[in-house]
Enzyme design. Structure first.
Site, PDB file in Angstrom:
ATOM      1  N   LEU A  65       0.666  -1.074   0.339  1.00 26.92           N
ATOM      2  CA  LEU A  65       0.028   0.138   0.022  1.00 26.92           C
ATOM      3  C   LEU A  65       0.759   1.371  -0.180  1.00 26.92           C
ATOM      4  O   LEU A  65       2.521   1.096   0.376  1.00 26.92           O
ATOM      5  CB  LEU A  65      -1.368  -0.024   1.317  1.00 26.92           C
ATOM      6  CG  LEU A  65      -0.437   0.109   2.686  1.00 26.92           C
ATOM      7  CD1 LEU A  65      -0.742   1.728   2.661  1.00 26.92           C
ATOM      8  CD2 LEU A  65      -0.826  -0.187   4.046  1.00 26.92           C
ATOM      9  N   CYS A  66       0.112   2.239  -0.905  1.00 18.71           N
ATOM     10  CA  CYS A  66       0.758   3.833  -0.733  1.00 18.71           C
ATOM     11  C   CYS A  66       0.060   4.567  -0.271  1.00 18.71           C
ATOM     12  O   CYS A  66      -1.312   4.206   0.484  1.00 18.71           O
ATOM     13  CB  CYS A  66       1.451   3.596  -1.622  1.00 18.71           C
ATOM     14  SG  CYS A  66       0.900   4.200  -3.308  1.00 18.71           S
ATOM     15  N   HIS A  67      -0.229   6.320  -0.949  1.00 21.52           N
ATOM     16  CA  HIS A  67      -0.719   7.101  -0.352  1.00 21.52           C
ATOM     17  C   HIS A  67      -2.601   6.572  -1.317  1.00 21.52           C
ATOM     18  O   HIS A  67      -3.753   6.465  -0.696  1.00 21.52           O
ATOM     19  CB  HIS A  67      -0.235   8.564  -0.896  1.00 21.52           C
ATOM     20  CG  HIS A  67      -1.832   9.699  -0.241  1.00 21.52           C
ATOM     21  ND1 HIS A  67      -0.911  10.343  -0.685  1.00 21.52           N
ATOM     22  CD2 HIS A  67      -2.134   9.376   0.136  1.00 21.52           C
ATOM     23  CE1 HIS A  67      -2.110  11.635  -0.439  1.00 21.52           C
ATOM     24  NE2 HIS A  67      -2.963  11.009   0.361  1.00 21.52           N
ATOM     25  N   ILE A  94      -3.766   4.127   1.304  1.00 17.49           N
ATOM     26  CA  ILE A  94      -4.621   4.384   2.408  1.00 17.49           C
ATOM     27  C   ILE A  94      -5.947   5.636   2.770  1.00 17.49           C
ATOM     28  O   ILE A  94      -6.349   5.589   2.897  1.00 17.49           O
ATOM     29  CB  ILE A  94      -3.367   4.666   3.423  1.00 17.49           C
ATOM     30  CG1 ILE A  94      -4.036   4.649   4.915  1.00 17.49           C
ATOM     31  CG2 ILE A  94      -2.641   6.284   3.610  1.00 17.49           C
ATOM     32  CD1 ILE A  94      -2.842   3.719   5.186  1.00 17.49           C
TER      33      ILE A  94
END
Length: 108
Positions: A65-67, A94
């Site tokens: 996951l990232c932004h 996220i």
């Protein structure tokens, strides 16, 4: 090699509650982690991933996951190219998690 699996936040939430939960690998930068993070995630900034690939657990599926899901998609595809098959990307990152699973989470 099959196509990269993309999962949405509610699906990740279900998987994290299962007995054989995946390991969440967060490829965001430290300043982003200071704003919000998932509990028990493994934090590996994207630029450090090649040097830390051997530290990732090989016995459990990985969800990256990232932004917003773009960096994590690149990371997941790179991990697949390195021979790690059980890897998925969190669609929407996220930010989508905060909007759909944890509305109390800080966002940026």
């Amino acid at each position: 090699m099959s196509a990269l699996e993309e999962i949405d936040p509610p699906e990740l939430s279900r998987r994290l509650a299962a007995p054989e939960a995946p390991v969440v690998v967060d490829v965001r930068e430290p300043w982003e982690l200071d704003i919000c993070r998932l509990p028990d995630s493994v934090d590996v900034p994207l630029g450090e991933l090649p040097g830390r690939i051997m530290s990732l657990p090989a016995d459990r599926p990985l969800v990256i996951l990232c932004h917003h899901g773009m960096r994590s998609r690149r990371a997941a595809l790179w991990l697949r190219a390195q021979g790690i098959e059980r890897v998925s990307n969190l669609r929407g990152g996220i930010d989508a998690w905060a909007r759909t699973v944890d509305p109390g989470m800080r966002t940026y």
